[in-house]
Write a protein that holds these residues in place. Sequence first.
Motif, PDB file in Angstrom:
ATOM      1  N   MET A 184      81.741  77.310 -50.389  1.00 16.75           N
ATOM      2  CA  MET A 184      80.927  76.465 -49.479  1.00 16.75           C
ATOM      3  C   MET A 184      79.566  76.201 -50.115  1.00 16.75           C
ATOM      4  O   MET A 184      78.924  77.115 -50.607  1.00 16.75           O
ATOM      5  N   LEU A 185      79.171  74.964 -50.109  1.00 17.10           N
ATOM      6  CA  LEU A 185      77.894  74.602 -50.703  1.00 17.10           C
ATOM      7  C   LEU A 185      76.768  74.739 -49.698  1.00 17.10           C
ATOM      8  O   LEU A 185      76.960  74.518 -48.498  1.00 17.10           O
ATOM      9  N   GLU A 186      75.593  75.104 -50.191  1.00 16.09           N
ATOM     10  CA  GLU A 186      74.402  75.046 -49.347  1.00 16.09           C
ATOM     11  C   GLU A 186      73.564  73.863 -49.823  1.00 16.09           C
ATOM     12  O   GLU A 186      73.250  73.758 -50.999  1.00 16.09           O
ATOM     13  N   ILE A 187      73.244  72.991 -48.899  1.00 16.24           N
ATOM     14  CA  ILE A 187      72.626  71.713 -49.246  1.00 16.24           C
ATOM     15  C   ILE A 187      71.314  71.570 -48.493  1.00 16.24           C
ATOM     16  O   ILE A 187      71.184  72.021 -47.354  1.00 16.24           O
ATOM     17  N   LYS A 188      70.343  70.930 -49.148  1.00 16.55           N
ATOM     18  CA  LYS A 188      69.063  70.671 -48.481  1.00 16.55           C
ATOM     19  C   LYS A 188      68.854  69.169 -48.352  1.00 16.55           C
ATOM     20  O   LYS A 188      68.947  68.443 -49.334  1.00 16.55           O
ATOM     21  N   CYS A 189      68.580  68.741 -47.134  1.00 15.42           N
ATOM     22  CA  CYS A 189      68.333  67.320 -46.909  1.00 15.42           C
ATOM     23  C   CYS A 189      66.890  66.996 -47.292  1.00 15.42           C
ATOM     24  O   CYS A 189      65.965  67.587 -46.744  1.00 15.42           O
ATOM     25  N   PRO A 190      66.679  66.068 -48.240  1.00 16.59           N
ATOM     26  CA  PRO A 190      65.308  65.764 -48.651  1.00 16.59           C
ATOM     27  C   PRO A 190      64.546  64.940 -47.607  1.00 16.59           C
ATOM     28  O   PRO A 190      63.330  64.796 -47.699  1.00 16.59           O
ATOM     29  N   VAL A 191      65.239  64.421 -46.609  1.00 10.51           N
ATOM     30  CA  VAL A 191      64.565  63.610 -45.591  1.00 10.51           C
ATOM     31  C   VAL A 191      63.929  64.503 -44.528  1.00 10.51           C
ATOM     32  O   VAL A 191      62.741  64.410 -44.246  1.00 10.51           O
ATOM     33  N   CYS A 192      64.745  65.409 -43.943  1.00  7.95           N
ATOM     34  CA  CYS A 192      64.209  66.245 -42.871  1.00  7.95           C
ATOM     35  C   CYS A 192      63.972  67.678 -43.333  1.00  7.95           C
ATOM     36  O   CYS A 192      63.413  68.485 -42.588  1.00  7.95           O
ATOM     37  N   GLY A 193      64.402  68.012 -44.538  1.00 14.88           N
ATOM     38  CA  GLY A 193      64.108  69.334 -45.076  1.00 14.88           C
ATOM     39  C   GLY A 193      65.029  70.439 -44.600  1.00 14.88           C
ATOM     40  O   GLY A 193      64.811  71.600 -44.919  1.00 14.88           O
ATOM     41  N   VAL A 194      66.043  70.096 -43.835  1.00 13.01           N
ATOM     42  CA  VAL A 194      66.909  71.137 -43.296  1.00 13.01           C
ATOM     43  C   VAL A 194      67.819  71.673 -44.393  1.00 13.01           C
ATOM     44  O   VAL A 194      68.247  70.945 -45.285  1.00 13.01           O
ATOM     45  N   VAL A 195      68.042  72.978 -44.361  1.00 17.09           N
ATOM     46  CA  VAL A 195      68.999  73.588 -45.276  1.00 17.09           C
ATOM     47  C   VAL A 195      70.218  73.967 -44.454  1.00 17.09           C
ATOM     48  O   VAL A 195      70.109  74.681 -43.461  1.00 17.09           O
ATOM     49  N   GLY A 196      71.364  73.454 -44.852  1.00 19.13           N
ATOM     50  CA  GLY A 196      72.567  73.740 -44.082  1.00 19.13           C
ATOM     51  C   GLY A 196      73.754  73.906 -44.985  1.00 19.13           C
ATOM     52  O   GLY A 196      73.683  73.626 -46.175  1.00 19.13           O
ATOM     53  N   GLU A 197      74.836  74.375 -44.416  1.00 20.78           N
ATOM     54  CA  GLU A 197      76.025  74.521 -45.239  1.00 20.78           C
ATOM     55  C   GLU A 197      76.767  73.197 -45.277  1.00 20.78           C
ATOM     56  O   GLU A 197      76.488  72.277 -44.524  1.00 20.78           O
ATOM     57  N   GLU A 198      77.719  73.143 -46.170  1.00 20.44           N
ATOM     58  CA  GLU A 198      78.374  71.889 -46.512  1.00 20.44           C
ATOM     59  C   GLU A 198      78.900  71.121 -45.295  1.00 20.44           C
ATOM     60  O   GLU A 198      78.828  69.892 -45.238  1.00 20.44           O
ATOM     61  N   GLY A 199      79.426  71.845 -44.317  1.00 23.19           N
ATOM     62  CA  GLY A 199      80.012  71.197 -43.156  1.00 23.19           C
ATOM     63  C   GLY A 199      79.014  70.436 -42.303  1.00 23.19           C
ATOM     64  O   GLY A 199      79.395  69.580 -41.504  1.00 23.19           O
ATOM     65  N   ASP A 200      77.727  70.742 -42.455  1.00 24.92           N
ATOM     66  CA  ASP A 200      76.701  69.994 -41.736  1.00 24.92           C
ATOM     67  C   ASP A 200      76.408  68.660 -42.415  1.00 24.92           C
ATOM     68  O   ASP A 200      75.659  67.844 -41.900  1.00 24.92           O
ATOM     69  N   PHE A 201      76.991  68.479 -43.596  1.00 26.60           N
ATOM     70  CA  PHE A 201      76.721  67.275 -44.383  1.00 26.60           C
ATOM     71  C   PHE A 201      78.032  66.522 -44.618  1.00 26.60           C
ATOM     72  O   PHE A 201      79.118  67.054 -44.426  1.00 26.60           O
ATOM     73  N   HIS A 202      77.876  65.290 -45.043  1.00 26.27           N
ATOM     74  CA  HIS A 202      79.048  64.485 -45.338  1.00 26.27           C
ATOM     75  C   HIS A 202      78.901  63.906 -46.734  1.00 26.27           C
ATOM     76  O   HIS A 202      77.905  63.240 -47.019  1.00 26.27           O
ATOM     77  N   GLY A 203      79.857  64.182 -47.585  1.00 26.71           N
ATOM     78  CA  GLY A 203      79.803  63.649 -48.933  1.00 26.71           C
ATOM     79  C   GLY A 203      80.156  62.171 -48.934  1.00 26.71           C
ATOM     80  O   GLY A 203      81.134  61.768 -48.318  1.00 26.71           O
ATOM     81  N   GLY A 204      79.355  61.378 -49.608  1.00 23.43           N
ATOM     82  CA  GLY A 204      79.569  59.929 -49.592  1.00 23.43           C
ATOM     83  C   GLY A 204      80.029  59.382 -50.927  1.00 23.43           C
ATOM     84  O   GLY A 204      79.924  58.184 -51.175  1.00 23.43           O
ATOM     85  N   GLY A 205      80.533  60.263 -51.792  1.00 19.69           N
ATOM     86  CA  GLY A 205      81.061  59.785 -53.067  1.00 19.69           C
ATOM     87  C   GLY A 205      79.977  59.491 -54.083  1.00 19.69           C
ATOM     88  O   GLY A 205      78.811  59.844 -53.905  1.00 19.69           O
ATOM     89  N   GLN A 206      80.396  58.818 -55.133  1.00 21.05           N
ATOM     90  CA  GLN A 206      79.490  58.569 -56.253  1.00 21.05           C
ATOM     91  C   GLN A 206      78.285  57.706 -55.854  1.00 21.05           C
ATOM     92  O   GLN A 206      78.409  56.789 -55.043  1.00 21.05           O
TER      93      GLN A 206
END
Lengths: 114, 202
Positions: A1-23
């Motif tokens: 499971m990846l841990e990802i940080k959103c550069p817009v709101c600064g939230v750090v969450g695990e992969e399921g909180d995010f959606h991969g949009g491809g290349q």
Amino acid sequence: MLEIKCPVCGVVGEEGDFHGGGQAHITRPATDNPANISDEAQRDYLFMRHNPKGLHFERWRCDRGCGKWFHAARDTVTNEFKAYYSIRELPPVELMKAATGSWAEYFKDKMVTK
Amino acid sequence: MSDPVFRGGLAGAKAIDGSISVSAIDDRGMIDLRGDIKDKKFVAATKKVLGISLPAQPRQSVNKGEVTALWLSPDQWLITCPRAKGAHLANGLQTALAGIHSLAVDVSDARSIIRLEGQGAKEVLMKGAPVDLLASEYTDGYVRRLRFAELAAMIHVVSSDPEIIDLYVFRSYAQYAWDWLAATSTKQSRLSLFANQSIASV
């Protein structure tokens, strides 16, 4: 499971909180007349994707958070995120320089030194 | 003509009293507000109607009297108020924001709110959310949208001591979220894994 940080709101969450949009950085051929787009250009736009072993550039969405899209540079071998940057931007210059293969080809004329 | 009768997504749900207390909040009006926080006209107009400044910082909320503004995204807020005043407040915002690039819509029926109250409320939520709710930022007024029991949900920490947390889910998921909480907040399913370590007598 990846841990990802959103550069817009600064939230750090695990992969399921995010959606991969491809290349990232796919450019639609620009034209006034669709008939002027060559089959090859349209094919590249629709189907041809980089598939690097190593540094890769992707789109992600802060899906269960602020809902904004952003860009991320990720190493496909180690899964390490090298940088997060705005959906409106190209990657940091040092990462464009570090890119290899088809990404290096893509970035070679895009590095503008200020 | 018949009068529209409001019936919440959890109408008739009887409060659960297990390891924590779980109850439905059915009398809250909600307004979806979107706009550019850097636009001085937008900020001034919303402040005039709401009586509060919108929180610009991520995951914060501002409360004054009956009105609360919850941060949803850099350009979106959820305004909560007593339900009877929701339509009036939405109209007020729409009038004040005329000509300003923005959006104010009464979405009181879109979401259901479940209130979790009591020591251990955060731990019950953590059974279904990949988030450390015991981290220091989850204090009074903190808001976070997150994945809860695989739902798109939002939590608002009304108070961290005593623990009072409002869980917002879309209305169609309300019953599922309620049943989920009913099952995981029983006295027998209390966790003592986090924070204050103590060996519970079984």
